[in-house]
Design a protein around this motif. Sequence first.
Motif, mmCIF file in Angstrom:
data_model
loop_
_atom_site.group_PDB
_atom_site.id
_atom_site.type_symbol
_atom_site.label_atom_id
_atom_site.label_comp_id
_atom_site.label_asym_id
_atom_site.label_seq_id
_atom_site.Cartn_x
_atom_site.Cartn_y
_atom_site.Cartn_z
ATOM 1 N N LEU A 43 6.802 18.154 -12.771
ATOM 2 C CA LEU A 43 7.818 18.910 -11.245
ATOM 3 C C LEU A 43 7.842 17.615 -10.283
ATOM 4 O O LEU A 43 8.635 17.881 -9.962
ATOM 5 N N SER A 44 6.536 16.827 -10.358
ATOM 6 C CA SER A 44 6.558 15.501 -9.089
ATOM 7 C C SER A 44 7.061 14.988 -9.718
ATOM 8 O O SER A 44 8.205 13.926 -9.447
ATOM 9 N N ARG A 45 7.654 14.831 -10.972
ATOM 10 C CA ARG A 45 8.563 13.410 -11.450
ATOM 11 C C ARG A 45 9.838 13.946 -11.233
ATOM 12 O O ARG A 45 10.540 13.286 -11.325
ATOM 13 N N TRP A 46 10.146 15.064 -10.942
ATOM 14 C CA TRP A 46 11.259 15.900 -10.919
ATOM 15 C C TRP A 46 12.005 15.881 -9.780
ATOM 16 O O TRP A 46 13.101 15.371 -8.755
ATOM 17 N N TYR A 47 10.888 15.558 -9.163
ATOM 18 C CA TYR A 47 10.950 16.030 -7.140
ATOM 19 C C TYR A 47 10.788 14.026 -6.662
ATOM 20 O O TYR A 47 12.186 13.979 -6.443
ATOM 21 N N GLN A 48 11.037 13.426 -7.823
ATOM 22 C CA GLN A 48 10.754 11.827 -7.776
ATOM 23 C C GLN A 48 12.423 11.186 -8.426
ATOM 24 O O GLN A 48 13.493 10.779 -7.373
ATOM 25 N N GLU A 49 12.977 11.797 -9.187
ATOM 26 C CA GLU A 49 13.457 11.581 -9.497
ATOM 27 C C GLU A 49 15.389 12.336 -8.618
ATOM 28 O O GLU A 49 16.056 11.573 -8.538
ATOM 29 N N ALA A 50 14.810 13.458 -8.333
ATOM 30 C CA ALA A 50 15.901 13.784 -6.751
ATOM 31 C C ALA A 50 15.741 13.376 -5.535
ATOM 32 O O ALA A 50 17.022 12.835 -5.289
ATOM 33 N N ALA A 51 14.965 12.561 -5.523
ATOM 34 C CA ALA A 51 15.058 11.842 -4.286
ATOM 35 C C ALA A 51 15.472 10.178 -4.502
ATOM 36 O O ALA A 51 16.629 9.809 -3.969
ATOM 37 N N ALA A 52 15.359 10.061 -5.579
ATOM 38 C CA ALA A 52 16.315 8.621 -6.670
ATOM 39 C C ALA A 52 17.658 9.013 -6.510
ATOM 40 O O ALA A 52 18.514 8.027 -6.314
ATOM 41 N N GLU A 53 18.018 9.492 -6.774
ATOM 42 C CA GLU A 53 19.344 10.316 -6.808
ATOM 43 C C GLU A 53 19.718 10.416 -5.640
ATOM 44 O O GLU A 53 21.095 9.787 -5.123
ATOM 45 N N ARG A 54 19.235 10.679 -4.621
ATOM 46 C CA ARG A 54 19.707 10.669 -3.518
ATOM 47 C C ARG A 54 19.664 8.789 -2.288
ATOM 48 O O ARG A 54 19.258 9.017 -1.158
ATOM 49 N N ASP A 55 19.124 8.180 -3.464
ATOM 50 C CA ASP A 55 18.938 7.138 -2.574
ATOM 51 C C ASP A 55 17.721 6.969 -1.715
ATOM 52 O O ASP A 55 17.264 5.998 -1.176
ATOM 53 N N ILE A 56 16.503 7.352 -2.563
ATOM 54 C CA ILE A 56 15.213 8.084 -1.305
ATOM 55 C C ILE A 56 14.086 6.773 -2.421
ATOM 56 O O ILE A 56 13.998 8.005 -3.309
ATOM 57 N N ALA A 57 13.612 5.850 -1.412
ATOM 58 C CA ALA A 57 12.565 5.514 -2.736
ATOM 59 C C ALA A 57 11.291 5.885 -2.433
ATOM 60 O O ALA A 57 11.194 6.040 -1.518
ATOM 61 N N MET A 58 10.995 6.198 -3.759
ATOM 62 C CA MET A 58 9.845 7.354 -3.806
ATOM 63 C C MET A 58 8.787 6.493 -5.590
ATOM 64 O O MET A 58 9.415 6.609 -6.377
ATOM 65 N N THR A 59 7.075 6.173 -5.212
ATOM 66 C CA THR A 59 6.947 5.751 -6.215
ATOM 67 C C THR A 59 6.489 7.687 -6.721
ATOM 68 O O THR A 59 6.205 8.725 -6.209
ATOM 69 N N ARG A 60 5.729 7.143 -7.644
ATOM 70 C CA ARG A 60 5.347 8.143 -9.005
ATOM 71 C C ARG A 60 4.383 8.970 -8.413
ATOM 72 O O ARG A 60 3.657 10.356 -8.173
#
Length: 98
Positions: A43-60
């Motif tokens: 779930l946290s990885r999917w959240y991070q991937e959704a952020a990346a799709e919107r060009d929002i930097a987020m670490t694991r």
Amino acid sequence: MDDTTRTELEAAAFRRLVEHLRTRTDVQNIDMMNLAGFCRNCLSRWYQEAAAERDIAMTRDEGREIVYGMPYEEWRAKHQTEASAEAKAGFAANPPSH
């Protein structure tokens, strides 16, 4: 239903799921994986991937803290238990496909 309302409802359901998982620290990730095919880390990885799709930097680690409600290592120290041999065997027999 319009898109804005749908998104708001999905967000509310997500927040409720995350809150539920935060209160159910007795439920181990390996058990979730064996029963449902996903866990808090997924779930946290999917959240991070959704952020990346919107060009929002987020670490694991940032993604995990959103889901766990605390740093991952702190959650592990407080709540993670050793997986049973049965749970490990179940995980090995049906590894995640995502």
